[in-house]
Design a protein around this motif. Sequence first.
Motif, PDB file in Angstrom:
ATOM      1  N   PRO A  20       8.418  52.289  68.881  1.00 48.55           N
ATOM      2  CA  PRO A  20       9.382  51.193  69.032  1.00 48.55           C
ATOM      3  C   PRO A  20      10.010  51.250  70.405  1.00 48.55           C
ATOM      4  CG  PRO A  20       9.723  52.422  66.980  1.00 48.55           C
ATOM      5  CD  PRO A  20       8.756  53.207  67.795  1.00 48.55           C
ATOM      6  N   LEU A  21      10.255  50.111  71.003  1.00 50.30           N
ATOM      7  CA  LEU A  21      10.793  50.038  72.361  1.00 50.30           C
ATOM      8  C   LEU A  21      12.076  50.825  72.551  1.00 50.30           C
ATOM      9  CD1 LEU A  21      10.249  48.847  75.136  1.00 50.30           C
ATOM     10  CD2 LEU A  21      11.565  46.829  74.472  1.00 50.30           C
ATOM     11  N   PRO A  22      13.028  50.863  71.600  1.00 49.64           N
ATOM     12  CA  PRO A  22      14.261  51.610  71.839  1.00 49.64           C
ATOM     13  C   PRO A  22      14.051  53.102  72.033  1.00 49.64           C
ATOM     14  CG  PRO A  22      14.553  50.056  70.044  1.00 49.64           C
ATOM     15  CD  PRO A  22      13.098  50.093  70.355  1.00 49.64           C
ATOM     16  N   LEU A  23      12.889  53.657  71.603  1.00 50.94           N
ATOM     17  CA  LEU A  23      12.655  55.085  71.753  1.00 50.94           C
ATOM     18  C   LEU A  23      12.130  55.431  73.135  1.00 50.94           C
ATOM     19  CD1 LEU A  23      11.059  56.025  68.310  1.00 50.94           C
ATOM     20  CD2 LEU A  23      13.436  56.291  69.063  1.00 50.94           C
ATOM     21  N   ARG A  24      11.719  54.439  73.895  1.00 55.70           N
ATOM     22  CA  ARG A  24      11.185  54.708  75.222  1.00 55.70           C
ATOM     23  C   ARG A  24      12.309  54.758  76.246  1.00 55.70           C
ATOM     24  NH1 ARG A  24       6.459  50.126  75.106  1.00 55.70           N
ATOM     25  NH2 ARG A  24       5.433  50.819  73.201  1.00 55.70           N
ATOM     26  N   ALA A  25      11.983  55.458  77.360  1.00 57.22           N
ATOM     27  CA  ALA A  25      12.990  55.552  78.418  1.00 57.22           C
ATOM     28  C   ALA A  25      13.281  54.171  78.986  1.00 57.22           C
ATOM     29  CB  ALA A  25      12.481  56.473  79.529  1.00 57.22           C
ATOM     30  N   GLN A  26      14.535  53.855  79.175  1.00 55.11           N
ATOM     31  CA  GLN A  26      14.939  52.569  79.734  1.00 55.11           C
ATOM     32  C   GLN A  26      15.784  52.798  80.986  1.00 55.11           C
ATOM     33  OE1 GLN A  26      14.187  49.316  78.169  1.00 55.11           O
ATOM     34  NE2 GLN A  26      12.661  50.775  77.457  1.00 55.11           N
ATOM     35  N   SER A  27      15.722  51.876  81.917  1.00 55.88           N
ATOM     36  CA  SER A  27      16.534  51.973  83.125  1.00 55.88           C
ATOM     37  C   SER A  27      17.582  50.873  83.109  1.00 55.88           C
ATOM     38  CB  SER A  27      15.637  51.819  84.361  1.00 55.88           C
ATOM     39  OG  SER A  27      15.101  50.519  84.410  1.00 55.88           O
ATOM     40  N   ALA A  28      18.467  50.933  84.095  1.00 52.41           N
ATOM     41  CA  ALA A  28      19.493  49.896  84.222  1.00 52.41           C
ATOM     42  C   ALA A  28      18.822  48.539  84.384  1.00 52.41           C
ATOM     43  CB  ALA A  28      20.375  50.202  85.420  1.00 52.41           C
ATOM     44  N   ALA A  29      19.387  47.532  83.771  1.00 53.41           N
ATOM     45  CA  ALA A  29      18.904  46.146  83.847  1.00 53.41           C
ATOM     46  C   ALA A  29      17.530  45.977  83.216  1.00 53.41           C
ATOM     47  CB  ALA A  29      18.878  45.673  85.300  1.00 53.41           C
ATOM     48  N   GLY A  30      17.064  46.984  82.452  1.00 56.65           N
ATOM     49  CA  GLY A  30      15.813  46.856  81.725  1.00 56.65           C
ATOM     50  C   GLY A  30      14.548  46.935  82.557  1.00 56.65           C
ATOM     51  N   TYR A  31      14.638  47.384  83.821  1.00 55.52           N
ATOM     52  CA  TYR A  31      13.444  47.515  84.666  1.00 55.52           C
ATOM     53  C   TYR A  31      12.383  48.309  83.926  1.00 55.52           C
ATOM     54  CZ  TYR A  31      10.472  49.347  88.406  1.00 55.52           C
ATOM     55  OH  TYR A  31       9.394  49.696  89.180  1.00 55.52           O
ATOM     56  N   PRO A  32      11.149  47.905  83.982  1.00 53.22           N
ATOM     57  CA  PRO A  32      10.570  46.796  84.754  1.00 53.22           C
ATOM     58  C   PRO A  32      10.415  45.491  83.963  1.00 53.22           C
ATOM     59  CG  PRO A  32       8.812  48.202  84.011  1.00 53.22           C
ATOM     60  CD  PRO A  32      10.080  48.811  83.492  1.00 53.22           C
ATOM     61  N   ASN A  33      11.082  45.380  82.828  1.00 51.92           N
ATOM     62  CA  ASN A  33      11.078  44.127  82.058  1.00 51.92           C
ATOM     63  C   ASN A  33       9.679  43.659  81.673  1.00 51.92           C
ATOM     64  OD1 ASN A  33      13.980  43.667  82.104  1.00 51.92           O
ATOM     65  ND2 ASN A  33      13.724  43.269  84.302  1.00 51.92           N
ATOM     66  N   GLY A  34       8.806  44.601  81.369  1.00 43.58           N
ATOM     67  CA  GLY A  34       7.458  44.260  80.924  1.00 43.58           C
ATOM     68  C   GLY A  34       6.481  43.928  82.028  1.00 43.58           C
ATOM     69  N   ARG A  35       6.937  43.908  83.258  1.00 45.73           N
ATOM     70  CA  ARG A  35       6.049  43.589  84.379  1.00 45.73           C
ATOM     71  C   ARG A  35       5.297  44.841  84.832  1.00 45.73           C
ATOM     72  NH1 ARG A  35       8.137  41.006  90.126  1.00 45.73           N
ATOM     73  NH2 ARG A  35       6.177  41.226  91.286  1.00 45.73           N
ATOM     74  N   ALA A  36       4.043  44.694  85.251  1.00 46.82           N
ATOM     75  CA  ALA A  36       3.226  45.826  85.681  1.00 46.82           C
ATOM     76  C   ALA A  36       3.675  46.336  87.046  1.00 46.82           C
ATOM     77  CB  ALA A  36       1.759  45.426  85.739  1.00 46.82           C
ATOM     78  N   ILE A  37       3.653  47.643  87.197  1.00 49.33           N
ATOM     79  CA  ILE A  37       3.935  48.297  88.476  1.00 49.33           C
ATOM     80  C   ILE A  37       2.593  48.674  89.095  1.00 49.33           C
ATOM     81  CG2 ILE A  37       5.029  50.286  89.597  1.00 49.33           C
ATOM     82  CD1 ILE A  37       6.840  50.440  87.059  1.00 49.33           C
ATOM     83  N   ARG A  38       2.386  48.335  90.348  1.00 53.02           N
ATOM     84  CA  ARG A  38       1.128  48.646  91.039  1.00 53.02           C
ATOM     85  C   ARG A  38       1.268  49.978  91.775  1.00 53.02           C
ATOM     86  NH1 ARG A  38       0.197  43.550  94.693  1.00 53.02           N
ATOM     87  NH2 ARG A  38      -1.893  44.419  94.984  1.00 53.02           N
ATOM     88  N   LEU A  39       0.266  50.835  91.613  1.00 53.76           N
ATOM     89  CA  LEU A  39       0.230  52.130  92.301  1.00 53.76           C
ATOM     90  C   LEU A  39      -1.015  52.164  93.177  1.00 53.76           C
ATOM     91  CD1 LEU A  39       1.036  55.012  92.927  1.00 53.76           C
ATOM     92  CD2 LEU A  39       0.063  55.722  90.726  1.00 53.76           C
ATOM     93  N   ILE A  40      -0.808  52.146  94.480  1.00 55.33           N
ATOM     94  CA  ILE A  40      -1.921  52.120  95.443  1.00 55.33           C
ATOM     95  C   ILE A  40      -2.367  53.541  95.770  1.00 55.33           C
ATOM     96  CG2 ILE A  40      -2.682  51.374  97.723  1.00 55.33           C
ATOM     97  CD1 ILE A  40      -2.049  49.095  95.751  1.00 55.33           C
ATOM     98  N   VAL A  41      -3.652  53.791  95.592  1.00 52.14           N
ATOM     99  CA  VAL A  41      -4.278  55.047  96.003  1.00 52.14           C
ATOM    100  C   VAL A  41      -5.070  54.753  97.273  1.00 52.14           C
ATOM    101  CG1 VAL A  41      -5.901  56.866  95.385  1.00 52.14           C
ATOM    102  CG2 VAL A  41      -4.422  55.871  93.636  1.00 52.14           C
TER     103      VAL A  41
END
Length: 330
Positions: A20-41
Amino acid sequence: MIALSRRSFLGAALCAAALPLPLRAQSAAGYPNGRAIRLIVPYTPGGGTDSVARAIAAKITGEAGWSVVVENRPGAGGNIGLDYVAKTKPDGFMLGLGQTSNLAINPALMPKMPFDAAKDFAAVALIASLPVVLVVKANARWNTLADLVKDARAAPGSIKQALAGSGTVGHLAGELLAYQAKFEVLNVPYRGAAPALNDLLGENTDYMFATPQAAQEMLKGKVLRPLAVTARARLPILPDVPTVAESGFDGFEALDWKALVAPAGTPQDVIQAVNGVVEKVLADPATIALFTAEGSTAMGGTPDAAQQYILQEQKKWARLIREANIQTAA
């Protein structure tokens, strides 16, 4: 070994996705709000940096429920990929996995850089550090680092060092040793570790500073002999191999570290949020075991500590390149 560990990481990520979402780590303002984070190698798929990136990305997903998409943008010793990161909008959804070579060595070694390594990035977290190992052919006449240094001093420029590439940590570790030990080294560059090690076995060169992963099978097969490692402490996977420092060169250290960076101007609360998740990932026993098995050490720490570490490394390698008049190998 990394491929097997990667499966366990992906399994953890899938398990986390079911929480469930409440068990996951959350940041201020809900970042990243379901948006994908890109990691460049900034290197090709399948290499050590790529494997670490994918493992860390999967663990971030498992820890925080975030979607992290790994993208490979290789070329120019890592400069192409990091330049892409530097020039991307600093909105919190772009990260890059930089290294010693492209964040600390290339800026001083290469006459033209597409980015300013000291100003164009915000450090997020130090991930891991990996030393290199000075190896010779198993039947070489040198049994210790002192033996090699003695012969190198006696015949200036005749001892040949194989390079996996110009500007790599292995290259600069060899230059640092030659500078501190006061002998001339003849560098022979190759396009990668595999051809460099093959020519070392063919006796076209005399020694090489190789990563533990690149040399591991040849060390196990006893076709290569390790003389020293460039960390300050011995490696658990090579407990009988002394460090360069304990072999007569006090303070010697050359590490291939990896660090998460973001474009300069990325919101500080986002950087802190990502750092907080990464700290948990790096403290996970599974992550520590993965790094230890390949000869790496998990690092971690605050974004400020990461920024200071990178700046110190930039100054260290720039000073060596300047004082020893090191040039890029052709």
